[in-house]
Design an enzyme around this catalytic site. Structure first.
Site, PDB file in Angstrom:
ATOM      1  N   SER A 142       0.838  -1.195   0.000  1.00  0.00           N
ATOM      2  CA  SER A 142       0.000   0.000   0.000  1.00  0.00           C
ATOM      3  C   SER A 142       0.875   1.248   0.000  1.00  0.00           C
ATOM      4  O   SER A 142       2.098   1.173  -0.042  1.00  0.00           O
ATOM      5  CB  SER A 142      -0.906   0.017   1.228  1.00  0.00           C
ATOM      6  OG  SER A 142      -0.150   0.321   2.388  1.00  0.00           O
ATOM      7  N   LYS A 143       0.243   2.390   0.066  1.00  0.00           N
ATOM      8  CA  LYS A 143       0.960   3.676   0.053  1.00  0.00           C
ATOM      9  C   LYS A 143       2.027   3.742   1.142  1.00  0.00           C
ATOM     10  O   LYS A 143       3.088   4.314   0.956  1.00  0.00           O
ATOM     11  CB  LYS A 143      -0.023   4.825   0.276  1.00  0.00           C
ATOM     12  CG  LYS A 143      -1.163   4.865  -0.707  1.00  0.00           C
ATOM     13  CD  LYS A 143      -0.784   5.602  -1.986  1.00  0.00           C
ATOM     14  CE  LYS A 143      -1.971   5.683  -2.922  1.00  0.00           C
ATOM     15  NZ  LYS A 143      -2.440   4.370  -3.370  1.00  0.00           N
ATOM     16  N   ARG A 144       1.729   3.153   2.274  1.00  0.00           N
ATOM     17  CA  ARG A 144       2.656   3.194   3.406  1.00  0.00           C
ATOM     18  C   ARG A 144       4.035   2.645   3.049  1.00  0.00           C
ATOM     19  O   ARG A 144       5.019   2.982   3.672  1.00  0.00           O
ATOM     20  CB  ARG A 144       2.117   2.382   4.583  1.00  0.00           C
ATOM     21  CG  ARG A 144       0.894   2.967   5.255  1.00  0.00           C
ATOM     22  CD  ARG A 144       0.636   2.358   6.603  1.00  0.00           C
ATOM     23  NE  ARG A 144       1.140   1.103   6.884  1.00  0.00           N
ATOM     24  CZ  ARG A 144       1.020  -0.143   6.474  1.00  0.00           C
ATOM     25  NH1 ARG A 144       0.530  -0.418   5.921  1.00  0.00           N
ATOM     26  NH2 ARG A 144       1.455  -1.268   6.676  1.00  0.00           N
TER      27      ARG A 144
END
Length: 501
Positions: free
Chosen positions: A266-268
């Site tokens: 994910s973006k993280r």
RNA sequence: GCCCUCAUCGUCUAGCGGUCCAGGACGUGGCCCUUUCAAGGCCAAAACACGGGUUCGAGUCCCGUUGAGGGCACCA
């Protein structure tokens, strides 16, 4: 004829995992001499993100993955805003694949086939409100049961076809739906555990389940290659194929890509879109090579790691896609990027590097500077892991340098006066060099080393610092040759002056 | 809670019952090459999650445990 597709929903940034799935689909098709196209699944009006459809197409464009169908690239590129994307090509088909390639433009089709199912008794109308369904779910949960909608649970049965309602598929109460997945092997699901899915929503849009079956069939998809999370809904799709009397495609569910922490990407996890990677200086050849290796290996004793796109097409096969999830770790990407950068023709490297060095403030506005830039390529090519690393290696060729501090001008294990003497001698040697090229320059400098009884490291370190202002550079003499005699002598003069007092 | 999937070095993987005291690549450490930095060459450390079966023989087949991931929407 093998025909595969990638069917993303335009709801945001396409991450690496999705691109890998698409890559596998494309490779599978091209390996078999087949076709690959893109279909935008924009059936959720609420989640639609303007411009993301366009970004998805641009991703494939940049990667060099050519499509045999999909929303028109040329039109996308001309668009001034991100507000919307155009639909299919005008005739609705491309290279023999029927369009449109955007589901919101195929609405009548889904409606038609949903009604067809009702007529044959494979589907029915229902109009429970979201609130009512929510309540039913909560009640089931309270009874510690999994909520599955069944026809007899309908709150109302006198449904006016002209009023808003949904259409749900019927699911047998008994039996098992089995299928062979090209990656996972044989899989079986009990029908009693399959929900009577909504196929057509109250807003007239289809759900994924109806749309994917109708479209894959109508568009002649032979291999439905998609992400892992679709595996549990495959029985619904198989049931629909059976109701429609259509032969189902082959299925291949590819495992997820995870972040270094083992969680779904994910973006993280930082740079996870192709454009993030591109902006960090990774080139398409490396990204494709890396992604292909994430879950696939040639197998059969073939231990090749570095592949061109052509080699991937030749060797790729779905049966060598592993069934376990892969962790995205960029160590190998860095290495592959270096490998593929080294394989680039120098002029091509220059072309790709230019935006990066310009971004760092280097101005290449004259033919003379362009020439220097190109001449520097062979010198830095094997020193780059990413395109962002070039600037510090060559900036001193394009802009003036501050006079180095004294201690940088004193060679290792040398005194100031000896260093100064060496610098003066080096200057004289360079000044009197007949041809200002790297080979004769190196010969002259090595001769000077002998004369002064210095080790090459000692002399070269001083000269390097004086001329480039750095202790780490590409090969010294090639670099100085590019800089030119005039600038080199000027910088040496300044260094000599600095060291003199 | 129910259902499904997965499980080999830190990471990506090869392995489809014996040829595996498990091979390759990245990364890591060391050495060589060397004007710095790279690139390159050589060497090293590093894995079959656990427990039961089946079999003459299991990393490879079966079952279970554990762990991880995913699904159970008028989202895809």
């Amino acid at each position: 004829m093998v025909r595969t597709r990638f069917a993303p929903s335009p709801t945001g940034e396409l991450h690496i995992g999705g691109v890998r799935t698409a890559l596998f689909s494309w490779l599978a098709a091209k390996h078999a001499g087949g076709q690959f196209f893109i279909r935008l699944e924009d059936t959720d009006q609420r989640r639609y993100v303007p411009g993301s459809g366009r970004r998805i197409l641009e991703t494939f464009d940049w990667l060099g993955i050519e499509l045999d169908g999909g929303p028109d690239h040329a039109m996308l590129r001309q668009m001034k805003t991100d507000e919307d994307y155009p639909g299919a090509l005008e005739d609705g088909s491309y290279r023999g694949i029927p369009g449109p390639f955007v589901q919101s433009q195929r609405l009548p089709l889904y409606k038609q086939w949903a009604e067809w199912l009702i007529e044959r008794g494979h589907a029915y109308r229902a109009n429970e409100t979201p609130e009512e369904l929510d309540r039913m779910r909560k009640e089931a949960e309270a009874r510690r049961e999994t909520f599955l909608f069944r026809e007899h649970m309908r709150l109302r049965t006198d449904i006016d076809p002209n009023q808003p309602h949904v259409i749900r598929m019927r699911v047998p109460r008994e039996g098992v739906t089995r299928f062979h997945d090209l990656i996972k092997g044989d899989v079986a699901f009990e029908n009693a555990l399959v929900d009577e899915q909504v196929l057509l929503k109250a807003d007239g849009y289809p759900t994924y389940h109806l749309a994917v079956v109708v479209d894959d069939h109508l568009q002649g998809v032979t291999h439905t290659i998609r992400a892992d999370e679709w595996l549990p809904s495959t029985p619904k799709h198989l049931l629909l194929y059976q109701y429609f009397g259509w032969e189902p495609p082959l299925f291949a569910h590819v495992p997820n890509v995870r972040g270094e922490d083992g969680r779904k990407l994910s973006k993280r996890h930082g740079a996870t879109s192709v454009f993030d990677l591109r902006d960090k200086g990774y080139i398409r050849e490396a990204i494709i090579n890396f992604l292909a290796l994430l879950g696939w290996a040639p197998g059969g004793g073939d231990e090749q790691n570095v592949f061109t796109v052509e080699e991937l097409i030749e060797k790729f096969s779905l049966d060598h896609v592993g069934s376990s999830p892969a962790v995205f770790s960029d160590d190998k990407l860095d290495w592959l990027n270096g490998v593929h950068i080294r394989r680039l023709p120098p002029d091509e490297l220059a072309r790709r590097l230019q935006p990066f060095v310009e971004r760092d403030g280097i101005v290449l506005d004259t033919p003379e500077k362009q020439d220097r830039f190109r001449r520097a390529m062979p010198l830095i090519q094997e020193r780059l892991k990413t395109l962002t690393e070039a600037t510090p290696l060559i900036d001193f060729l394009f802009q003036d340098i501050p006079t180095p501090p004294k201690d940088a001008l004193i060679g290792p294990k040398m005194e100031q006066h000896l260093s100064l003497y060496a610098l003066r001698e080096a200057r004289r040697a360079l000044e009197s060099l007949p041809a200002f090229d790297d080979k004769p320059m190196e010969a002259a400098m090595r001769a000077l080393c002998d004369e002064l009884q210095l080790k090459p490291t000692q002399l070269f370190t001083i000269v390097r610092n004086a001329v480039t202002g750095k202790s780490v550079t590409p090969p010294l003499f090639g670099t100085i040759a590019i800089l030119g005699r005039e600038a080199a002598l000027e910088r040496l003069d300044r260094a000599i002056a600095a060291l003199s007092h």
